[in-house]
Design a protein around this motif. Sequence first.
Motif, PDB file in Angstrom:
ATOM      1  N   LYS A 186       4.227   5.824  -5.275  1.00  0.00           N
ATOM      2  CA  LYS A 186       4.385   5.833  -6.734  1.00  0.00           C
ATOM      3  C   LYS A 186       3.430   6.826  -7.380  1.00  0.00           C
ATOM      4  N   SER A 187       2.152   6.788  -6.930  1.00  0.00           N
ATOM      5  CA  SER A 187       1.208   7.680  -7.584  1.00  0.00           C
ATOM      6  C   SER A 187       1.503   9.141  -7.228  1.00  0.00           C
ATOM      7  N   LEU A 188       2.015   9.391  -6.015  1.00  0.00           N
ATOM      8  CA  LEU A 188       2.279  10.784  -5.631  1.00  0.00           C
ATOM      9  C   LEU A 188       3.524  11.326  -6.321  1.00  0.00           C
ATOM     10  N   GLU A 202       3.881   1.767  -0.854  1.00  0.00           N
ATOM     11  CA  GLU A 202       4.633   1.923  -2.093  1.00  0.00           C
ATOM     12  C   GLU A 202       3.728   2.428  -3.209  1.00  0.00           C
ATOM     13  N   ALA A 203       2.495   1.896  -3.249  1.00  0.00           N
ATOM     14  CA  ALA A 203       1.570   2.319  -4.307  1.00  0.00           C
ATOM     15  C   ALA A 203       1.240   3.803  -4.169  1.00  0.00           C
ATOM     16  N   VAL A 204       0.994   4.242  -2.928  1.00  0.00           N
ATOM     17  CA  VAL A 204       0.694   5.661  -2.710  1.00  0.00           C
ATOM     18  C   VAL A 204       1.885   6.515  -3.124  1.00  0.00           C
ATOM     19  N   ASN A 260       0.783  -1.225   0.000  1.00  0.00           N
ATOM     20  CA  ASN A 260       0.000   0.000   0.000  1.00  0.00           C
ATOM     21  C   ASN A 260       0.818   1.279   0.000  1.00  0.00           C
ATOM     22  N   ASP A 316       5.273   9.943  -8.858  1.00  0.00           N
ATOM     23  CA  ASP A 316       5.539   9.535 -10.227  1.00  0.00           C
ATOM     24  C   ASP A 316       4.419  10.018 -11.140  1.00  0.00           C
ATOM     25  N   THR A 317       3.216   9.457 -10.937  1.00  0.00           N
ATOM     26  CA  THR A 317       2.111   9.764 -11.842  1.00  0.00           C
ATOM     27  C   THR A 317       1.644  11.206 -11.676  1.00  0.00           C
ATOM     28  N   TYR A 318       1.452  11.610 -10.414  1.00  0.00           N
ATOM     29  CA  TYR A 318       0.874  12.937 -10.171  1.00  0.00           C
ATOM     30  C   TYR A 318       1.892  13.859  -9.529  1.00  0.00           C
TER      31      TYR A 318
END
Lengths: 455, 172
Positions: free
Chosen positions: B140-142, B136-138, B134, B144-146
Amino acid sequence: MQAVIQATIEFVKQYWAPLVCSVAIVAILPLVAGYIVLVERKIMADMQARLGPMRVGPHGLLQPIADAVKLLIKEDIIPEEADKLVFWLAPVLSVAAALLAMAGLAIGPAFQIAKDINIGILFVVGISAMGIFGIVLGGWASNSHYSLIGALRSSAQLVSYETAAGMALVCGLLFAGSLNITSIVQAQYDQGIWFGLLAPVAFFTYLVASIAETNRAPFDLPEAESELVAGYMTEFSGFRWSLYFLAEYTNMIVVASVATTLFLGGWLRPFPRTTWLNFLDFLAPLAMIGVGVYCLVRTPKQPSRVQQIFMLAVAGLCFVVALVLVVPLVVPLFNRSLAAAVKPFHDGILGAFWFILKVSLYIYFFMWLRFTLPRYRFDQLMRLGWHFLIPLSIINVLVIGIAMIAGQYFNLTGWALLLTTVPASILALIVALFILASEQKSEPQKTSAAPDSYA
Amino acid sequence: MLDQVIFYTFAAIAVISAILTVTRRNVVHSAVFLITALLATAGIFLQLRAEFLFIVQIILYVGGIMVLFVFVIMLVNLDEAVRQMRFARQKWVALLISLALAAQVGLMFWSSRKMPGQGMPKFAAAPVEMLPPNSEAVAKSLFDTYLLPFEIASVLLLVAMIGAVVMAKKRT
């Protein structure tokens, strides 16, 4: 109805081990806290050239039990003007937060209630931070000025030192690359070095902040007895007071465990990858046997028959523990085929030994500081927190991050990483000291600080 | 089954303590119930296997913001605050706005009913194996993606913080 019963049975089947562990922790911790208090009084007595508690049991060994009985049968007083609900709730909140935080800790690779949770150390820190409500609400509900001022001081102190502690943890987590407790310890095993050595400034910051967070001397201003009677605990008595006491000592164990896990190598023995130091594992049973023999030697000198029997019992207990520790070590030496079967026990028991040893040393350091340093004044405490520790920890995170990138660039791992992190830590320290000095120069000390009743 | 029991327990705690938060006369009791509501919400996050959100909710809201709330409440003279009128007079406006909000949420549920795979959200959690770790996923999205929106929000917060410090300094 059938489905509910079925679900309950499934639940128990799947989670019986953590359930048993948590019951054990809740049952054993009061005893452990009581004995920490006894050890603390003994150490204090030793440092002040006294004997300490000597009456109940040999060398006062039964004193915690006598104290507990006294606390339980004491009259439970709720002040007339107190807010009953909150007064009742506050100590429970304090102790519940502290006990819940224990669930995330790993005492050795085998003993962990919440196994391998992804947020690991964050869970422990976050849950134990909730204990502050017990203090604040308890201070407010007592409807007493001493209590209220103690509570206000406590919340201000905790909020300001939590930042420094959090930044210090971030620094250690940079090396670990994970929040999971098992992964953190594994990372220290892979690197072959404790993170406390790689980031000495972060370890120091966490040490100071953790003393402040547990309200221990020299930062025990919330209960400064010379000015506030007993701070937020003034109006509490008997069982409620003992709940606060339990929460305080459990919190000590929690912060010590967090520091041990992140900075002192968790359940690993010193130099875990150096094979010629394997004999260090035998130190654990040898130490227990030593204590047992000492108890046996002292037995004839005890004044009464009851005390002699008790001393013998303590010696026997030591020998039993030594036996438990020595079996997984000795069996693989004689019978190679059993080595694989014994390995989990070996790791679990010795890991628990090293972990508890490190936690005890950390708590001993707390006590040592308590009996050595005088109490800080509140404005000094705030200045230390905001003007020194917080800048220091933030700068430290920054430069340690840069040092890690430099280490990757030169392919440094393990002990070689010290080449970049030590200069970085020294740099952070110098910059923080410079900031402190420049702020003191710009704001000359007021000769008579106005008494701020809420500070 | 167990998931549903846990969810409805926490949901009931959250709703009841939220109602108690606004109806209690004593401010400190309100604060205690608000803490309970926040904790129950954190429990629902945990039940949905969003453990990072769970702990962030506890650290930020319960451990940070609510501590400051309670700290400020302690400094207020409560006896005077109890005697003052609790509710503002724009009762009807407030009712209208909350009805509009409720209608909006209801409309969202109703209109999404026919879409495939949407419908009324089911509160059963996904199995553990399907989820990535969990935190790590948060992260990555913070980061990397956004990354850009995240940086903009951080700068905004920094500006607000500096502004608060400057305004507080002016008084002395």
